[in-house]
Motif scaffolding. Structure first.
Motif, PDB file in Angstrom:
ATOM      1  N   UNK A  88       0.874  -1.168   0.000  1.00 58.04           N
ATOM      2  CA  UNK A  88       0.000   0.000   0.000  1.00 58.04           C
ATOM      3  C   UNK A  88       0.918   1.226   0.000  1.00 58.04           C
ATOM      4  N   UNK A  89       0.915   1.970  -1.097  1.00 58.96           N
ATOM      5  CA  UNK A  89       1.867   3.076  -1.226  1.00 58.96           C
ATOM      6  C   UNK A  89       1.629   4.181  -0.204  1.00 58.96           C
ATOM      7  N   UNK A  90       0.414   4.373   0.233  1.00 57.79           N
ATOM      8  CA  UNK A  90       0.139   5.462   1.178  1.00 57.79           C
ATOM      9  C   UNK A  90       0.723   5.186   2.559  1.00 57.79           C
ATOM     10  N   UNK A  91       0.848   3.905   2.919  1.00 61.87           N
ATOM     11  CA  UNK A  91       1.361   3.548   4.249  1.00 61.87           C
ATOM     12  C   UNK A  91       2.747   2.904   4.206  1.00 61.87           C
ATOM     13  N   UNK A  92       3.117   2.381   3.040  1.00 61.99           N
ATOM     14  CA  UNK A  92       4.380   1.665   2.941  1.00 61.99           C
ATOM     15  C   UNK A  92       4.348   0.284   3.553  1.00 61.99           C
ATOM     16  N   UNK A  93       3.165  -0.231   3.821  1.00 61.69           N
ATOM     17  CA  UNK A  93       3.028  -1.546   4.458  1.00 61.69           C
ATOM     18  C   UNK A  93       2.513  -2.586   3.466  1.00 61.69           C
ATOM     19  N   UNK A 111     -11.410   3.063  -7.666  1.00 56.63           N
ATOM     20  CA  UNK A 111     -11.191   3.492  -6.283  1.00 56.63           C
ATOM     21  C   UNK A 111      -9.800   3.121  -5.788  1.00 56.63           C
ATOM     22  N   UNK A 112      -9.122   2.245  -6.490  1.00 48.82           N
ATOM     23  CA  UNK A 112      -7.779   1.818  -6.086  1.00 48.82           C
ATOM     24  C   UNK A 112      -6.684   2.622  -6.774  1.00 48.82           C
ATOM     25  N   UNK A 113      -7.045   3.804  -7.250  1.00 47.92           N
ATOM     26  CA  UNK A 113      -6.085   4.728  -7.861  1.00 47.92           C
ATOM     27  C   UNK A 113      -6.205   6.089  -7.177  1.00 47.92           C
ATOM     28  N   UNK A 114      -5.096   6.815  -7.135  1.00 47.58           N
ATOM     29  CA  UNK A 114      -5.070   8.151  -6.543  1.00 47.58           C
ATOM     30  C   UNK A 114      -4.761   9.178  -7.629  1.00 47.58           C
ATOM     31  N   UNK A 129      -1.346   4.033  -8.941  1.00 51.96           N
ATOM     32  CA  UNK A 129      -2.092   2.992  -8.233  1.00 51.96           C
ATOM     33  C   UNK A 129      -1.870   3.098  -6.731  1.00 51.96           C
ATOM     34  N   UNK A 130      -2.866   2.687  -5.964  1.00 54.21           N
ATOM     35  CA  UNK A 130      -2.712   2.668  -4.505  1.00 54.21           C
ATOM     36  C   UNK A 130      -1.879   1.472  -4.050  1.00 54.21           C
ATOM     37  N   UNK A 131      -1.888   0.416  -4.864  1.00 55.80           N
ATOM     38  CA  UNK A 131      -1.182  -0.813  -4.517  1.00 55.80           C
ATOM     39  C   UNK A 131      -0.238  -1.184  -5.655  1.00 55.80           C
ATOM     40  N   UNK A 250       4.896  10.577  -2.370  1.00 56.37           N
ATOM     41  CA  UNK A 250       3.703  10.085  -3.059  1.00 56.37           C
ATOM     42  C   UNK A 250       3.969   8.777  -3.797  1.00 56.37           C
ATOM     43  N   UNK A 251       5.231   8.314  -3.731  1.00 57.80           N
ATOM     44  CA  UNK A 251       5.595   7.051  -4.345  1.00 57.80           C
ATOM     45  C   UNK A 251       6.016   6.048  -3.284  1.00 57.80           C
TER      46      UNK A 251
END
Length: 264
Positions: A88-93, A111-114, A129-131, A250-251
């Motif tokens: 998950x790019x937003x959390x790095x997890x 919904x899985x894109x930012x 992509x979010x993932x 953001x990456x």
């Protein structure tokens, strides 16, 4: 009068073969014994099955990565065990319930894109992509190499690449351009082995922690630069912005922070 047989097993065997009671009892016993044998075999074979699945997964990952030009050599030099994970790019997890095989279907969902605003969108992607699937090479318990898919806009169109970072998450181990639409003989030279060979050892961030990497307009003049390609300034700028975006907040920024904290 003969003595009555009190042993139930002998009484069962003494029944005629056409006896319904005997048929049902024997069928039940055979089923119970078979189930016990199958359960025992499953328990006994589970470690072997787990090892086989792990070996198959390693072979699949290796085949995928070795299909990327230049990556096989980088992996051989680094050593260790290769694995893959969806992040998950937003959390790095790592996303526990999203396996790599499921990623393509997941990204069909808008919904899985930012969406990226102009200030964020250094790479000119519009959205990201979010993932995303990344590859990790481990040496015992530590990440020794990470392979990161990156993309951005060049002069002729989209450029896709795999960026390999050493375990310190600040030193480039290599790059492989996997897709581009740049002008042959000019920007198209980004696929040449000689140009890509400059990347190993290049550092990404300066002493203040800011991303300083760039493709120079001419010859590289610092640890953070690689030589530019004559006549391909916009291609070089595209590669610069692509790397800076994906290594930023953001990456992969949150993922890099997590790896440096020892969370992977």
């Amino acid at each position: 009068m003969a003595d009555r047989e009190w042993n139930p097993w002998r009484r069962l065997l003494a029944l005629p073969n056409e006896s319904r009671t005997k048929t049902v009892a024997v069928a039940f016993l055979v089923s119970a014994i078979s189930a016990a044998l199958v359960s025992g075999a499953t328990v006994a074979l589970r470690p072997i099955q787990t090892a086989n699945r792990a070996a198959e997964e390693q072979a699949r990952i290796a085949a995928l990565v070795e299909g990327i030009p230049g990556m096989a050599t980088i992996l051989e030099q680094s050593g260790g065990e290769l694995s893959t994970v969806v992040v998950d790019l937003s959390t790095g997890r790592a996303v526990a319930d999203l396996r790599p095989a499921m990623l393509e279907a997941a990204l069909l969902d808008a919904d899985n894109w930012t969406t990226l605003d102009a200030a964020q969108d250094l790479a000119g992607l519009g959205q990201r992509p979010n993932f995303i699937q990344v590859f990790l090479l481990r040496d015992e318990d530590e990440v020794s190499l990470v392979l990161l898919p990156i993309s951005g806009q060049g002069y002729g169109g989209r450029i896709d690449a795999i960026l390999a970072l050493a375990g310190d998450m600040n030193t480039v181990a290599g790059i492989a351009i996997t897709n581009h639409s740049e002008t042959p003989g000019l920007g198209g030279r980004i696929v040449e082995a000689a140009w890509q060979a400059q990347f190993p050892g290049t550092e990404l961030r300066d002493n203040s922690g800011q991303i300083a990497f760039r493709v120079a307009r001419g010859q590289a003049a610092s640890l953070y630069e690689v030589d530019g390609i004559t006549g391909a300034t916009r291609t070089g700028r595209g590669v610069t912005q692509m790397v800076r975006f994906w290594l930023g907040p953001d990456g992969y920024g949150p993922l890099i922070d997590a790896i440096q904290r020892g969370e992977f």
